[in-house]
Design an enzyme around this catalytic site. Structure first.
Site, PDB file in Angstrom:
ATOM      1  N   ASP A 187      38.093 -29.437  51.617  1.00 55.17           N
ATOM      2  CA  ASP A 187      39.225 -28.526  50.923  1.00 55.17           C
ATOM      3  C   ASP A 187      38.421 -27.455  50.117  1.00 55.17           C
ATOM      4  OD1 ASP A 187      42.182 -28.677  51.639  1.00 55.17           O
ATOM      5  OD2 ASP A 187      41.942 -30.685  50.441  1.00 55.17           O
ATOM      6  N   LYS A 202      47.412 -31.615  60.385  1.00 51.16           N
ATOM      7  CA  LYS A 202      46.080 -31.668  60.437  1.00 51.16           C
ATOM      8  C   LYS A 202      45.572 -32.861  61.029  1.00 51.16           C
ATOM      9  CE  LYS A 202      46.040 -29.772  55.779  1.00 51.16           C
ATOM     10  NZ  LYS A 202      46.261 -29.745  54.180  1.00 51.16           N
ATOM     11  N   GLN A 236      45.637 -34.592  49.810  1.00 47.77           N
ATOM     12  CA  GLN A 236      46.908 -33.725  49.716  1.00 47.77           C
ATOM     13  C   GLN A 236      47.587 -33.520  48.573  1.00 47.77           C
ATOM     14  OE1 GLN A 236      47.519 -31.778  52.506  1.00 47.77           O
ATOM     15  NE2 GLN A 236      49.149 -30.910  52.147  1.00 47.77           N
TER      16      GLN A 236
HETATM   17  N1  GUN Z   1      48.607 -28.602  49.360  1.00 46.74           N
HETATM   18  C1  GUN Z   1      49.043 -27.602  49.789  1.00 46.74           C
HETATM   19  N2  GUN Z   1      47.910 -26.804  50.401  1.00 46.74           N
HETATM   20  C2  GUN Z   1      46.971 -27.705  50.540  1.00 46.74           C
HETATM   21  C3  GUN Z   1      45.469 -27.574  50.953  1.00 46.74           C
HETATM   22  O1  GUN Z   1      45.145 -26.614  51.683  1.00 46.74           O
HETATM   23  N3  GUN Z   1      44.881 -28.905  50.713  1.00 46.74           N
HETATM   24  C4  GUN Z   1      45.454 -29.827  50.102  1.00 46.74           C
HETATM   25  N4  GUN Z   1      44.524 -30.778  49.830  1.00 46.74           N
HETATM   26  N5  GUN Z   1      46.786 -29.874  49.471  1.00 46.74           N
HETATM   27  C5  GUN Z   1      47.450 -28.792  49.838  1.00 46.74           C
END
Ligand code: GUN
Length: 234
Positions: free
Chosen positions: A71, A4, A48
């Site tokens: 998200d 990311k 996350q």
């Molecule tokens: N953990 C697994 N996938 C994601 C996601 O798309 N966003 C976030 N914030 N945490 C995650």
């Protein structure tokens, strides 16, 4: 998270990383989120998941300003996905829809089976397919005779988190198979929820793991962040 960050750099988004120790208290985490909510330099906030067990995911997600919730996990944004009136689409389901669209597959009237009912993937995925006029079935661990359901599907989205769970003999010839699973079965070996070797023989189109949905999720995160920045800065 590393991918990311790299993607942000690649597209020209400045990213700030806060690597907090596992013992961080709820108050400390909420303080940080509140500071980021108030910071005009910050257009998007991503916490996350999963969080350590002593932290309540719901409280933390609810603290993120919905305008900065790239998200699309905040209940306000989740609700807007239900009604079809949304700015942010959750990144993984959005990536799946983009793959389907770019492959020239028309969802309208198709039998769509989503395997998995998580808040992050399964549930919003079903909504997005429904908005495109798919006939959607959500399957999960308590579903009886899963193969009967998947064999009826024109489009299968596998998001259960079980390595190689969907096998070729559970797929209708000519179906489109999207594999959201990322399962580490050895230190350097990732596999999806679909058994690729048997599934690719029957599917008309199938996504690999790694390299299929994962990069699309990140691309959609970039898209949501740019949208958030435009909305907040006119
Ligand atoms: N953990 C697994 N996938 C994601 C996601 O798309 N966003 C976030 N914030 N945490 C995650």
């Amino acid at each position: 998270m590393n991918n990311k960050k790299k993607a942000c750099e690649y597209v020209g988004i400045k990213s700030f990383e806060y690597l907090l120790p596992a013992e961080t208290s709820e108050d400390e985490l909420l303080d940080l989120i509140n500071r980021l909510n108030a910071d005009d330099e910050v257009s998007g906030i991503l916490c996350q998941l999963p969080l350590p067990a002593h932290l309540d995911e719901k409280i933390v997600i609810n603290a993120i300003d919905p305008k900065k919730d790239v998200d699309a996990f905040h209940p306000v944004n989740v609700g807007r996905i239900m009604t079809g009136d949304y700015d942010f689409v959750p990144c993984t389901p959005a990536g799946v829809m983009e793959l389907i669209k770019e492959s020239g597959v028309d969802v309208s009237g198709k039998e769509c089976v989503v395997v998995g009912r998580s808040n992050i993937v399964g549930k919003p995925m079903a909504m997005l397919l429904l908005h495109q006029n798919g006939t959607v079935t959500i399957c999960h661990s308590k579903t009886k005779d899963l193969a009967e359901k998947t064999k009826n599907a024109d489009i299968i989205v596998a998001a259960v988190g079980i390595p190689n769970f969907i096998k070729g003999d559970m797929i209708k010839p000519g179906a489109v198979v999207i594999d959201v699973g990322i399962n580490r079965i050895a230190p350097k070996k990732l596999v999806g929820d679909v058994e690729f070797e048997t599934a690719e023989k029957v599917a008309a189109a199938i996504t690999p793991v790694p390299g299929g949905v994962g990069p699309m999720t990140i691309a959609m995160l970039m898209k949501n962040t740019v949208k958030a920045a435009i909305a907040q800065n006119r």
